[in-house]
Scaffold this active site. Structure first.
Site, mmCIF file in Angstrom:
data_model
loop_
_atom_site.group_PDB
_atom_site.id
_atom_site.type_symbol
_atom_site.label_atom_id
_atom_site.label_comp_id
_atom_site.label_asym_id
_atom_site.label_seq_id
_atom_site.Cartn_x
_atom_site.Cartn_y
_atom_site.Cartn_z
ATOM 1 C CG HIS A 1 -0.318 -0.247 2.516
ATOM 2 N ND1 HIS A 1 0.579 0.635 3.077
ATOM 3 C CD2 HIS A 1 -0.415 -1.284 3.403
ATOM 4 C CE1 HIS A 1 0.990 0.179 4.249
ATOM 5 N NE2 HIS A 1 0.407 -0.997 4.475
ATOM 6 N N GLY B 1 1.849 3.191 2.212
ATOM 7 C CA GLY B 1 2.855 3.256 3.277
ATOM 8 C C GLY B 1 4.147 2.588 2.841
ATOM 9 C CG HIS B 2 4.187 -1.589 2.069
ATOM 10 N ND1 HIS B 2 2.895 -2.036 1.907
ATOM 11 C CD2 HIS B 2 4.640 -2.179 3.193
ATOM 12 C CE1 HIS B 2 2.597 -2.873 2.879
ATOM 13 N NE2 HIS B 2 3.627 -2.975 3.682
ATOM 14 C CD GLN C 1 8.500 -4.353 12.296
ATOM 15 O OE1 GLN C 1 8.016 -5.464 12.407
ATOM 16 N NE2 GLN C 1 8.280 -3.596 11.232
ATOM 17 C CB SER D 1 -2.553 -1.490 8.470
ATOM 18 O OG SER D 1 -2.315 -2.813 8.896
ATOM 19 C CB SER D 2 -1.156 -5.508 4.825
ATOM 20 O OG SER D 2 -0.002 -4.891 4.312
HETATM 21 N N1 LIG Z 1 0.947 3.240 7.038
HETATM 22 C C1 LIG Z 1 2.260 3.009 6.971
HETATM 23 N N2 LIG Z 1 3.109 4.056 6.842
HETATM 24 C C2 LIG Z 1 4.456 3.863 6.775
HETATM 25 N N3 LIG Z 1 5.033 2.645 6.824
HETATM 26 C C3 LIG Z 1 4.218 1.581 6.948
HETATM 27 C C4 LIG Z 1 2.809 1.706 7.029
HETATM 28 N N4 LIG Z 1 2.259 0.478 7.138
HETATM 29 C C5 LIG Z 1 3.298 -0.384 7.140
HETATM 30 N N5 LIG Z 1 4.465 0.277 7.030
HETATM 31 C C6 LIG Z 1 5.814 -0.291 7.074
HETATM 32 O O1 LIG Z 1 6.015 -1.137 5.982
HETATM 33 C C7 LIG Z 1 6.903 -2.172 6.368
HETATM 34 C C8 LIG Z 1 6.282 -3.491 6.004
HETATM 35 O O2 LIG Z 1 5.096 -3.640 6.773
HETATM 36 P P1 LIG Z 1 4.019 -4.754 6.513
HETATM 37 O O3 LIG Z 1 4.307 -5.420 5.214
HETATM 38 O O4 LIG Z 1 3.822 -5.589 7.717
HETATM 39 O O5 LIG Z 1 2.711 -3.883 6.268
HETATM 40 P P2 LIG Z 1 1.620 -3.519 7.282
HETATM 41 O O6 LIG Z 1 0.646 -2.663 6.597
HETATM 42 O O7 LIG Z 1 2.271 -3.012 8.532
HETATM 43 O O8 LIG Z 1 0.946 -4.900 7.552
HETATM 44 P P3 LIG Z 1 0.152 -5.387 8.814
HETATM 45 O O9 LIG Z 1 -1.245 -5.017 8.527
HETATM 46 O O10 LIG Z 1 0.446 -6.824 8.759
HETATM 47 O O11 LIG Z 1 0.728 -4.748 10.031
HETATM 48 C C9 LIG Z 1 7.141 -2.025 7.876
HETATM 49 O O12 LIG Z 1 8.341 -1.325 8.075
HETATM 50 C C10 LIG Z 1 5.965 -1.183 8.273
HETATM 51 O O13 LIG Z 1 6.194 -0.410 9.443
HETATM 52 C C1 LIG Z 2 9.684 -6.161 9.040
HETATM 53 C C2 LIG Z 2 8.800 -7.275 8.540
HETATM 54 C C3 LIG Z 2 8.752 -7.250 7.009
HETATM 55 C C4 LIG Z 2 9.439 -8.598 8.941
HETATM 56 O O1 LIG Z 2 8.691 -9.672 8.460
HETATM 57 C C5 LIG Z 2 7.398 -7.191 9.126
HETATM 58 O O2 LIG Z 2 7.404 -7.300 10.509
HETATM 59 C C6 LIG Z 2 6.678 -5.970 8.678
HETATM 60 O O3 LIG Z 2 6.218 -6.032 7.537
HETATM 61 O O4 LIG Z 2 6.577 -4.963 9.387
HETATM 62 N N1 BAL Z 3 3.621 -4.794 10.283
HETATM 63 C C1 BAL Z 3 3.939 -5.751 11.288
HETATM 64 C C2 BAL Z 3 3.757 -7.148 10.835
HETATM 65 C C3 BAL Z 3 2.823 -7.927 11.666
HETATM 66 O O1 BAL Z 3 1.973 -7.359 12.363
HETATM 67 O O2 BAL Z 3 2.867 -9.155 11.639
#
Ligand SMILES: Nc1ncnc2c1ncn2[C@@H]1O[C@H](COP(=O)(O)OP(=O)(O)OP(=O)(O)O)[C@@H](O)[C@H]1O
Ligand SMILES: CC(C)(CO)[C@@H](O)C(=O)[O-]
Ligand code: BAL
Length: 433
Positions: free
Chosen positions: A130, A132-133, A269, A301-302
């Site tokens: 998304h 954020g990534h 984290q 967030s995913s």
């Molecule tokens: N809204 C966001 N803004 C900035 N960075 C983000 C955001 N959401 C996730 N990230 C970052 O992207 C990286 C990969 O995260 P991840 O693939 O777990 O996605 P996520 O949206 O956090 O998923 P989940 O819903 O499982 O927590 C991590 O460093 C996470 O902190």
């Molecule tokens: C850093 C990470 C990719 C490790 O699996 C996960 O915790 C996440 O997506 O935030």
């Molecule tokens: N973004 C953190 C990954 C997890 O919740 O598993």
């Protein structure tokens, strides 16, 4: 890129250990010198970030993205040989982005860049990309010659009762998003690099000893970062940070990046990763990007895809609660009770308003924690020292909807309970000027 310290202060407690165990992970304690300011950087927000449409059910390819040119050549059986020991070079179609499937393939790709002194950045993700990534990848491309994005749903960080089986997997959409982003980066002359490779390993490669244990007392080769990994998220998810630290250590050893990029959304984290890098003397700079949000403030967030139409608007309650606590701090409150009281009032009122609705309209949620913690240790604070700042964070569990209406979109995988996290950093006074 402006570089400031998002989280200041000195570490005060023993921290980390690698355990190569035949029993419970050992916790060897070591002393903990203060963080080097150069080890952490912060990305300023550059643009308004919009919410992405929900992702489809697991492994279902949306027609929108299939049409965008991401071919199925990236399916695992055909491409493992491509990205593996021999064969041709797999790429995301119409791009120069390599798809690397094995540790050996990454090592081969990496070697020449060590010699030609090109910088390599790693953005670790679990896919279902998304905005954020993408914001982290943009920041990485700005400052590095090559960006590697890892896409790997790491089983070791999921507890046995967590959502590993239903976690959204959207490989084709992820490829399409990376292809679009790479074209954008190519058009923007301010970037040093672009997306050079996606590392999408199989669990056999990441865990040569076999599928990693998910129980607290599982045996195996794990990295543990304590005590910071045991509080807050670590208390609710006791194997979570062990899994994160272990997979990140592996990813760092495989890719050997000069810089790694993580999002502030997962603030604890970031503290764990900083400890990992410091305590194991990894020659890596940790860069933290700001939390990307939807227009209504919900942190992207995913897992938001699980929410569905009824719970999605209510899910902003955590952000609003933390915002109220921040306002109290800005208004001069320093004591825990005053700062967090403001957050609890928002949560209590929102829940009361929901419970006054009929079961087929209301949304129930449970508060896991609301925290005011030290920026370095994540230990709870009785009062904020403005010279050090603090971290406001929280987790809520959005419960499955009651009495679903006919045709109601319940969310990915039937709308199970969803745990959401968010945070706001109370920056030290000296940083605010
Ligand atoms: N809204 C966001 N803004 C900035 N960075 C983000 C955001 N959401 C996730 N990230 C970052 O992207 C990286 C990969 O995260 P991840 O693939 O777990 O996605 P996520 O949206 O956090 O998923 P989940 O819903 O499982 O927590 C991590 O460093 C996470 O902190
Ligand atoms: C850093 C990470 C990719 C490790 O699996 C996960 O915790 C996440 O997506 O935030
Ligand atoms: N973004 C953190 C990954 C997890 O919740 O598993």
């Amino acid at each position: 890129m402006q570089r400031t310290l998002p989280l200041l202060g000195r570490a005060t407690r023993p921290a980390a250990a690698v355990s190569l165990t035949l029993g419970r992970p050992r916790r060897a304690l070591s002393s903990c010198p203060s963080l080097s300011p150069r080890s952490v950087a912060h990305i300023p927000t550059r643009q308004a970030l919009r919410c992405q449409p929900p992702f489809p059910r697991r492994n279902v390819i949306p027609s929108r993205t299939m049409a965008s040119g991401c071919s199925s050549s990236s399916s695992s059986s055909s491409s493992r040989s491509n990205g593996g020991a021999g064969g041709g070079l797999e790429r995301i179609p119409s791009t120069s982005i390599r798809v690397l499937r094995t540790v050996e393939a990454v090592r081969r790709w990496r070697r020449p860049h060590l010699l030609d002194q090109r910088t390599v950045a790693l953005v670790p993700t679990m896919g279902a990309l998304h905005e954020g990534h993408l914001s982290l990848i943009r920041a990485a491309a700005r400052d590095n010659h090559h960006v590697v994005v890892s896409v790997y749903v790491n089983p070791a960080q999921f507890g046995v009762r967590e959502d590993l089986a239903s976690y959204p997997v959207t490989w084709e959409a992820d490829c399409a998003a990376l292809a679009r982003l790479d074209a954008e980066l190519a058009d923007d002359g301010r970037n040093l690099g672009r997306v050079s490779a996606v590392f999408a390993p199989a669990t056999d490669d990441m865990y040569p000893a076999g599928f990693p244990g998910q129980e607290v007392d599982s045996k195996g080769s794990f990295v543990t970062i304590t005590p910071v990994g045991e509080v807050l998220e670590g208390r609710s998810r006791p194997t979570f940070f062990r899994g994160v630290a272990t997979v990140c250590m592996k990813l760092f050893n495989i890719v050997q990046p000069e810089r790694v990029y993580f999002g502030q959304k997962d603030v604890q984290q970031t503290v764990v990763i900083r400890r990992l890098v410091r305590d194991f003397m990894l020659p890596i700079e940790v860069v933290i990007g700001p939390t990307a949000r939807a227009d209504d403030g919900l942190a992207l967030s995913s897992r938001n895809v699980y929410l569905g139409e009824r719970r999605r608007p209510v899910a902003t309650v955590l952000r609003r609660a933390l915002g109220a606590a921040e306002e109290a701090y800005k208004a001069g409150k320093r004591d825990r009770r005053d700062v967090l009281g403001a957050a609890h009032r928002v949560l209590d009122e929102a829940l009361a308003a929901q419970m006054a609705l009929a079961p087929e309209r209301r949304v129930r949620f449970e508060v896991d924690y609301i925290s005011l913690a030290d920026p370095d240790t994540m230990e709870e604070l009785e009062a904020v020292d403005p010279a050090r700042g603090g971290i406001l964070s929280g987790a809520i569990k959005m419960l499955p909807v009651e009495a679903p209406r006919e045709g109601e979109d319940l969310g990915h995988s039937g709308g199970p309970a969803v745990r959401l996290i968010d945070n706001i950093i109370l920056r030290p006074e000296e940083e605010q000027t």
